[in-house]
Design a protein around this motif. Sequence first.
Motif, PDB file in Angstrom:
ATOM      1  N   GLN A  90     -11.606  20.446 -18.997  1.00 20.31           N
ATOM      2  CA  GLN A  90     -13.156  20.734 -18.796  1.00 20.31           C
ATOM      3  C   GLN A  90     -12.482  19.065 -20.876  1.00 20.31           C
ATOM      4  N   GLU A  91     -11.497  19.445 -20.659  1.00 15.95           N
ATOM      5  CA  GLU A  91     -11.169  18.667 -21.875  1.00 15.95           C
ATOM      6  C   GLU A  91     -10.151  17.002 -21.131  1.00 15.95           C
ATOM      7  N   ARG A  92      -9.694  17.058 -20.338  1.00 15.71           N
ATOM      8  CA  ARG A  92      -8.753  15.939 -20.452  1.00 15.71           C
ATOM      9  C   ARG A  92      -9.664  15.067 -18.305  1.00 15.71           C
ATOM     10  N   VAL A  93      -9.691  13.873 -18.719  1.00 17.26           N
ATOM     11  CA  VAL A  93      -9.832  13.192 -17.677  1.00 17.26           C
ATOM     12  C   VAL A  93      -7.825  12.599 -17.629  1.00 17.26           C
ATOM     13  N   SER A  94      -8.061  12.411 -15.918  1.00 15.91           N
ATOM     14  CA  SER A  94      -7.319  11.662 -15.585  1.00 15.91           C
ATOM     15  C   SER A  94      -7.423  10.308 -15.040  1.00 15.91           C
ATOM     16  N   VAL A  95      -7.428   8.757 -14.821  1.00 20.70           N
ATOM     17  CA  VAL A  95      -7.733   8.380 -13.953  1.00 20.70           C
ATOM     18  C   VAL A  95      -6.198   7.134 -13.729  1.00 20.70           C
ATOM     19  N   GLY A  96      -6.642   6.389 -12.222  1.00 23.20           N
ATOM     20  CA  GLY A  96      -5.623   5.216 -11.639  1.00 23.20           C
ATOM     21  C   GLY A  96      -6.423   4.023 -12.283  1.00 23.20           C
ATOM     22  N   CYS A  97      -5.244   3.056 -12.469  1.00 22.53           N
ATOM     23  CA  CYS A  97      -6.053   1.478 -12.300  1.00 22.53           C
ATOM     24  C   CYS A  97      -5.464   0.504 -12.015  1.00 22.53           C
ATOM     25  N   LEU A  98      -5.400  -0.600 -10.887  1.00 21.71           N
ATOM     26  CA  LEU A  98      -4.775  -0.839 -11.208  1.00 21.71           C
ATOM     27  C   LEU A  98      -5.042  -2.417 -12.244  1.00 21.71           C
ATOM     28  N   GLY A  99      -3.640  -2.741 -13.048  1.00 24.11           N
ATOM     29  CA  GLY A  99      -3.949  -3.353 -14.308  1.00 24.11           C
ATOM     30  C   GLY A  99      -5.183  -4.207 -14.667  1.00 24.11           C
ATOM     31  N   SER A 100      -5.233  -4.904 -13.173  1.00 26.86           N
ATOM     32  CA  SER A 100      -5.922  -6.382 -13.256  1.00 26.86           C
ATOM     33  C   SER A 100      -7.305  -6.181 -13.665  1.00 26.86           C
ATOM     34  N   LEU A 101      -7.575  -4.437 -13.128  1.00 25.22           N
ATOM     35  CA  LEU A 101      -8.785  -4.224 -12.878  1.00 25.22           C
ATOM     36  C   LEU A 101      -9.421  -3.676 -14.495  1.00 25.22           C
ATOM     37  N   PHE A 125      -3.003   5.695 -15.806  1.00 22.85           N
ATOM     38  CA  PHE A 125      -2.099   5.877 -14.777  1.00 22.85           C
ATOM     39  C   PHE A 125      -2.512   3.977 -14.511  1.00 22.85           C
ATOM     40  N   ASP A 126      -2.163   3.379 -15.164  1.00 29.89           N
ATOM     41  CA  ASP A 126      -2.101   1.212 -14.650  1.00 29.89           C
ATOM     42  C   ASP A 126      -1.166   1.413 -13.736  1.00 29.89           C
ATOM     43  N   GLU A 127      -1.243   0.906 -12.505  1.00 31.91           N
ATOM     44  CA  GLU A 127       0.200   0.822 -11.230  1.00 31.91           C
ATOM     45  C   GLU A 127      -0.285   0.797  -9.952  1.00 31.91           C
ATOM     46  N   PRO A 128       0.989   0.028 -10.033  1.00 34.41           N
ATOM     47  CA  PRO A 128      -0.151  -0.901  -8.148  1.00 34.41           C
ATOM     48  C   PRO A 128      -0.466   0.150  -7.729  1.00 34.41           C
ATOM     49  N   ALA A 129      -1.142  -0.114  -5.996  1.00 42.55           N
ATOM     50  CA  ALA A 129      -1.765   0.603  -5.504  1.00 42.55           C
ATOM     51  C   ALA A 129      -0.727   1.936  -4.804  1.00 42.55           C
ATOM     52  N   ALA A 130       0.347   1.571  -4.369  1.00 46.71           N
ATOM     53  CA  ALA A 130       1.245   2.770  -3.833  1.00 46.71           C
ATOM     54  C   ALA A 130       0.938   3.996  -4.548  1.00 46.71           C
ATOM     55  N   ALA A 131       1.658   3.856  -5.522  1.00 49.22           N
ATOM     56  CA  ALA A 131       1.415   4.894  -6.702  1.00 49.22           C
ATOM     57  C   ALA A 131       0.409   5.544  -7.205  1.00 49.22           C
ATOM     58  N   ALA A 144      -8.729   7.675  -8.660  1.00 48.49           N
ATOM     59  CA  ALA A 144      -8.297   5.983  -8.865  1.00 48.49           C
ATOM     60  C   ALA A 144      -9.563   4.977  -8.613  1.00 48.49           C
ATOM     61  N   LEU A 145      -9.111   3.125  -9.508  1.00 51.78           N
ATOM     62  CA  LEU A 145      -9.524   2.024  -8.909  1.00 51.78           C
ATOM     63  C   LEU A 145      -8.622   1.290  -8.354  1.00 51.78           C
ATOM     64  N   VAL A 194       3.599 -13.124  -6.605  1.00 53.21           N
ATOM     65  CA  VAL A 194       4.215 -11.885  -7.380  1.00 53.21           C
ATOM     66  C   VAL A 194       4.781 -10.782  -5.663  1.00 53.21           C
ATOM     67  N   ALA A 195       5.746 -10.107  -6.242  1.00 56.08           N
ATOM     68  CA  ALA A 195       6.646  -9.358  -5.532  1.00 56.08           C
ATOM     69  C   ALA A 195       6.071  -8.567  -3.812  1.00 56.08           C
ATOM     70  N   THR A 196       6.497  -9.280  -2.337  1.00 62.14           N
ATOM     71  CA  THR A 196       5.539  -8.501  -1.613  1.00 62.14           C
ATOM     72  C   THR A 196       5.706  -7.297  -1.554  1.00 62.14           C
ATOM     73  N   THR A 197       6.528  -6.676  -2.533  1.00 61.34           N
ATOM     74  CA  THR A 197       6.849  -5.091  -2.329  1.00 61.34           C
ATOM     75  C   THR A 197       5.389  -3.893  -2.606  1.00 61.34           C
ATOM     76  N   THR A 198       4.366  -5.916  -3.732  1.00 59.46           N
ATOM     77  CA  THR A 198       3.388  -4.972  -5.007  1.00 59.46           C
ATOM     78  C   THR A 198       2.034  -5.303  -3.494  1.00 59.46           C
ATOM     79  N   SER A 199       0.757  -4.683  -3.948  1.00 55.70           N
ATOM     80  CA  SER A 199      -0.387  -4.595  -3.506  1.00 55.70           C
ATOM     81  C   SER A 199      -0.487  -5.850  -2.705  1.00 55.70           C
ATOM     82  N   HIS A 200      -0.301  -7.051  -3.576  1.00 54.97           N
ATOM     83  CA  HIS A 200      -1.109  -8.004  -4.033  1.00 54.97           C
ATOM     84  C   HIS A 200      -0.208  -9.230  -2.496  1.00 54.97           C
TER      85      HIS A 200
END
Length: 323
Positions: A90-101, A125-131, A144-145, A194-200
């Motif tokens: 209740q005291e901590r929130v963890s969210v993922g989000c692409l950095g560009s968003l 967690f501002d990481e690529p979509a796969a992560a 995650a967004l 951007v490298a083909t290993t990323t979602s973009h």
Amino acid sequence: MDVAGLEAFIQIAEFGSFRRAAEAMRLSQTALSHRIRKLEEDVGVILFQRTTRSLSLTRAGQDFFPEARDALMRLSSLYDNLKREGRQAQERVSVGCLGSLGEHFLPEVLREFRQRHPGVSVTVFDEPAAALRERVASGEAQFALTILGAQLWTQKSRPLFEEDFVAAVPAGHPLAERQELTWADLVGHPLARVATTTSHGFMLSESLGTFGERLDWAYEVQRVNMAACFVASGIAITVLPRLAIPPSTELRVIPITAPLIRRTVGIIARDGVQLPRPALQLQRMLLQAIARHPKTAAARAAKVQPGASDKGTTEASSSRPST
């Protein structure tokens, strides 16, 4: 298991008195006696030898007492640990989000969230979509967004809007004054991708197919900010989702048609897992911010129809450019 009876038995054995045990437990002696009778009936043995002047453990009670006390202490410890984990959730929130968003939506949302919940910490967690998919699957990120299209079967998704890939062109470039471009217009110009290993990069590579081989991919980077930096310095053009391009007077953003290439952005979370209240409130605030954002409102209305299923997924799609 009769936990209330076990607690009563241990208290009486330790105090050696029904009266003092009842006082410690804030019960009447009648209620305490009822608990012991019920426990003795359940186990089928007498645990206390009672007389008008003395109270002692029977042989069965003596054997049972140390084991029961240790078991209740372990149970109490497990319960306390579970309560502590519940409080921490209740005291901590963890969210993922692409950095560009996240650059567009998170700062204002988190500022407002902090004002409403000053005691809740937020991990982003501002990481690529796969992560991000893996973070959500493991529970490290509560939601995650991100880009939709390849969620795990244990995840649910909610599409929010679709976003076009556009060209970012140096301000002084020969193409900078064009109102729109085709993919063929980019042939012969140095590009940064951007490298083909990323979602973009993967979406772009898959959508372009063999036509991508005609383009001069002079530079490959790992993050969108570096690609935009190359454009601002005048050494390349890049192709990115519109929201991924930082505002700058040193570059022009131009739509690319024939064909359009799009990505679908949405929320993913673990299927069947209820979000804690703070995480749910942060998610609602984020959805409201996205709905108000001028760059997403029109796209959402045009591209994502109301009533879309939370289970739906949409991949970047297009017909490939003609060679």
